[in-house]
Scaffold this motif. Sequence first.
Motif, PDB file in Angstrom:
ATOM      1  N   ASP A 634       0.836  -1.248  -0.018  1.00 33.50           N
ATOM      2  CA  ASP A 634       0.049   0.210  -0.030  1.00 33.50           C
ATOM      3  C   ASP A 634       0.919   1.274   0.040  1.00 33.50           C
ATOM      4  O   ASP A 634       0.545   2.348  -0.416  1.00 33.50           O
ATOM      5  CB  ASP A 634      -0.964   0.237   1.193  1.00 33.50           C
ATOM      6  N   ILE A 637       1.696   2.072  -3.447  1.00 35.26           N
ATOM      7  CA  ILE A 637       0.456   2.781  -4.279  1.00 35.26           C
ATOM      8  C   ILE A 637       0.418   4.211  -3.892  1.00 35.26           C
ATOM      9  O   ILE A 637       0.195   4.960  -4.834  1.00 35.26           O
ATOM     10  CB  ILE A 637      -0.847   1.883  -3.828  1.00 35.26           C
ATOM     11  N   THR A 671      -7.510   5.006 -12.206  1.00 32.15           N
ATOM     12  CA  THR A 671      -6.519   4.322 -11.461  1.00 32.15           C
ATOM     13  C   THR A 671      -7.291   4.299 -10.027  1.00 32.15           C
ATOM     14  O   THR A 671      -7.346   3.131  -9.645  1.00 32.15           O
ATOM     15  CB  THR A 671      -5.438   5.348 -11.268  1.00 32.15           C
ATOM     16  N   PHE A 672      -7.763   5.025  -9.372  1.00 38.95           N
ATOM     17  CA  PHE A 672      -8.157   5.082  -8.057  1.00 38.95           C
ATOM     18  C   PHE A 672      -9.588   4.209  -7.953  1.00 38.95           C
ATOM     19  O   PHE A 672      -9.452   3.152  -7.125  1.00 38.95           O
ATOM     20  CB  PHE A 672      -8.607   6.355  -7.178  1.00 38.95           C
ATOM     21  N   ASN A 675      -9.087   0.569 -10.605  1.00 36.34           N
ATOM     22  CA  ASN A 675      -7.868  -0.493 -10.125  1.00 36.34           C
ATOM     23  C   ASN A 675      -7.914  -0.499  -8.670  1.00 36.34           C
ATOM     24  O   ASN A 675      -8.123  -1.645  -8.058  1.00 36.34           O
ATOM     25  CB  ASN A 675      -6.508  -0.174 -10.644  1.00 36.34           C
ATOM     26  N   ILE A 676      -7.539   0.640  -7.928  1.00 37.93           N
ATOM     27  CA  ILE A 676      -7.180   0.540  -6.596  1.00 37.93           C
ATOM     28  C   ILE A 676      -8.510   0.234  -5.918  1.00 37.93           C
ATOM     29  O   ILE A 676      -8.691  -0.908  -4.893  1.00 37.93           O
ATOM     30  CB  ILE A 676      -6.640   2.012  -5.852  1.00 37.93           C
ATOM     31  N   GLU A 679      -9.460  -3.569  -6.414  1.00 38.65           N
ATOM     32  CA  GLU A 679      -8.443  -4.615  -6.132  1.00 38.65           C
ATOM     33  C   GLU A 679      -8.840  -4.526  -4.349  1.00 38.65           C
ATOM     34  O   GLU A 679      -8.362  -5.551  -3.660  1.00 38.65           O
ATOM     35  CB  GLU A 679      -7.055  -4.104  -6.254  1.00 38.65           C
ATOM     36  N   SER A 680      -9.251  -3.707  -3.770  1.00 39.66           N
ATOM     37  CA  SER A 680      -9.322  -3.513  -2.602  1.00 39.66           C
ATOM     38  C   SER A 680     -10.638  -4.288  -1.907  1.00 39.66           C
ATOM     39  O   SER A 680     -10.491  -4.491  -0.844  1.00 39.66           O
ATOM     40  CB  SER A 680      -9.844  -1.964  -1.974  1.00 39.66           C
ATOM     41  N   ARG A 695      -5.567  -0.942   4.076  1.00 37.69           N
ATOM     42  CA  ARG A 695      -6.494  -0.265   2.941  1.00 37.69           C
ATOM     43  C   ARG A 695      -7.189   0.735   3.183  1.00 37.69           C
ATOM     44  O   ARG A 695      -7.197   1.681   2.267  1.00 37.69           O
ATOM     45  CB  ARG A 695      -7.105  -1.629   2.135  1.00 37.69           C
ATOM     46  N   LEU A 698      -5.203   3.566   3.324  1.00 39.77           N
ATOM     47  CA  LEU A 698      -4.676   3.926   1.966  1.00 39.77           C
ATOM     48  C   LEU A 698      -5.654   4.795   1.112  1.00 39.77           C
ATOM     49  O   LEU A 698      -5.618   6.038   0.634  1.00 39.77           O
ATOM     50  CB  LEU A 698      -4.439   2.888   1.168  1.00 39.77           C
ATOM     51  N   LEU A 699      -7.152   4.193   1.455  1.00 35.98           N
ATOM     52  CA  LEU A 699      -8.251   4.715   0.557  1.00 35.98           C
ATOM     53  C   LEU A 699      -8.425   6.121   0.954  1.00 35.98           C
ATOM     54  O   LEU A 699      -8.672   7.092   0.155  1.00 35.98           O
ATOM     55  CB  LEU A 699      -9.445   4.060   0.523  1.00 35.98           C
TER      56      LEU A 699
END
Length: 741
Positions: A634, A637, A671-672, A675-676, A679-680, A695, A698-699
């Motif tokens: 993370d 990222i 991207t956010f 993808n992100i 994947e989360s 996560r 991160l978010l």
Amino acid sequence: MNELSKAYNPQETEENIYKTWEKSGFFNPDVCIKKGICKKNAKPFCIVLPPPNVTGTLHMGHAAMLAIEDVLVRKARMQGLKTLWIPGTDHAAIATESKVEAELVKKEKKTRHDLGRENFLELVQKFAQESHDTIVHQLKSMGSSLDWSREAYTLDEPRSLATRTAFRRMYEEGLIYRGDRIVNWDPRMQTTVSDDEIEWKEEQAPFYYLKYGPFTIGTSRPETKFGDKYVVMHPNDKRYKAYKHGQRIEVKWIDGPVTATIIKDKSIDQSFGTGVMTITPWHDKTDFEIAQRHNLEKEQIIDLKGKLLPIANEFAGIHIVKARPLLVEKLQKKGLLESVDKTYTHRVAMNSRGGATLEPQIMRQWFINVTKEFPFPHGNVKGIEKGQQVTLKKLMLHAVKTKQIEILPKRFEKIYYHWINNLQDWCISRQIWFGHQIPVYYCKQENSKLKCKDPIVSIQQITICPYCDGPIEQDSDTLDTWFSSGLWTLSTLGWPKKTGDLETYHPTSVLETGYDIIFFWVARMILMTTYLTGEVPFKTVYLHGMVRDDQGRKMSKSLGNIINPLDMAQKYGADATRLSLLIGAAPGNDLKLSEDRIRGYRNFMNKLWNITRFTLLHTQDYKPGVKELLNKEDKKIFQEFRNVAKKTTTLMDSLRLSQAAELLYHYAWHTFADNIIEESKPLLQGEDKKKRHSRQQLLTLILGDILKLLHPFIPFVTEDLYTKLPGKKKAQLLMVEKWPA
RNA sequence: GGGCAUUUAGCUCAGCUGGUUAGAGCGCUACAUUCACAUUGUAGAGGUCGCUGGUUCGAGUCCAGCAAUGCCCACCA
């Protein structure tokens, strides 16, 4: 957590958010200092709003201007600069007056002269006030973070003082003079029009070849030729070698024989027509200049209403348009008409405000002399010493050539130089009523020994002659609207008073405006400000393009292709409207706009809304404030995001706003979200607590920063979402959060 | 008559100082849809980067010429 509805609905929130911002006081840098948002000694950042004309409502061009400026201002504010954006409106003299008079004619069949100066001005002021209120409402609807406590108007008292002060200084320096010069006269509106306000219209008109003694002269305007007694040719023209400069010849002309004088002048184009022309100095600019050079007599043929004067004998009192065919007939009868070329096209000068055909006239007007040398009164300019001989032209060139002012895009610098090099004295008087009345008084006493035989220039209103106590009369003309708007950066900051604002915020940081007014306004501000203060008015000029419809046409009432910014803001939100004007717009390039585009960006707002919704749903058991939960993956990222943030800042610093906005748009969505977040999903629902918390952090971190970075572009939705994030207090406004990169 | 800009996917445009299979948004096609979002997702089709020549190991990117379009300036009487 706050419950979010499924879709973003800007109509519900935008107005309240603006009120919250306004109430916070943070649009005012003084409040920001008091509340610790920025330091007292922070670097200043200042933009003055190009004042919209109080002639109606804002259009998409205004909206683009507001979006760009608000982006710059909001970013600066978040970066902790002492940030000021000053609002204001422009009285727009001719434009406003003609609009009100046109309505008066339409509704009551009266002209301004029927009402009289005082009554008419009252009417104009009422219109201007209403228009002003509409405009202020619109400025707020677009989210503009303007400091309303400093609002200005080009015709209010502080700005009038600035105008009169500037006038007197320039008069005393001999830079403003009154002279009899040829001007563009609008016979319908009964006023002069500056060269820049002319609109040229291509027109096909018969071109007549007339017999003038031994010569054949060509003209499209025979009705001006009654008094012609000079015949001009090029000194090198071999065809007319036999004739000497100053030689007199007898010719048969319209009303009998006249004595003509031969003039040789290099301005004649040997290849045009027969290479010979007669001149009418009172009603033609070229002719006037030839007459000036050779000291020739000038005679008025046409009156101010466009009718012929007694010199035209039986045609006297007839309007020139009607007289032309009658005169042609007479010429033909007299055998003076040789031939007619019906394929000839030329350009006719029209008033861009009102559309009447302009007739050159020699009139007494006020001018600013741009080529007169004077000792420079300031010592604070790079490259020019105090007392050094300069001209206003030189000052204008100097500011840009020495890069004290940078124009974006650069190609406009060349255009600017070219314009200045061809610049002639600027006629600043107008025979209209709405505007700054010229601060000049004439003493009615005929005491020629006292000083009051000359015009008296006074900053204060005076009612009696200061020299002989006799009655006086103020010059009835008003100033060109660009005279007062040329002072805008100075006058909004308090000049001529030595205010703290002037000290702090001048020169201003960026001037952002449309490329169509680079000459009207940008150049005039540079002229006025460098002359009056020795400072440049701004460091960077950002010229935006015109907003056109999806086919590249100008938006206009008659085409019915106008997209109204307020309608769009109502329908799709101010944020979406702003973004549609920012993305895809490079400085100096026109932008094609369609409703589809705006709708597309509305979808992006909704995406952001749902990104936040998702994040909130999955961070309910997350406690913010705990540092370093991020695991290795993370962190990577997050680092990638930091790079995007940095790149955004770099792009914005170099004023590539379109690219910055696009980068964020793309990152947030593709991207956010794509993808992100995708994947989360397993991690957030999985058993591994550590991974989940990592996560969640991160978010939250990335989303928070995305909202910050996007805030200058789309302030409403980002503000709304930001306070809902985990750990944010309601009172914590995003607009003054710290810039994340 | 001078000057400037533009010319890259069907449309609107990125591509800054030349470097791997040329990008985005919209649109289009197919499929998906009890999932934060149909104001959605996945996959895909689609470009000889206006034309000609040159510089270079290499050009959408630099140079020259040409063409089309748009804009600005200028006192052709």
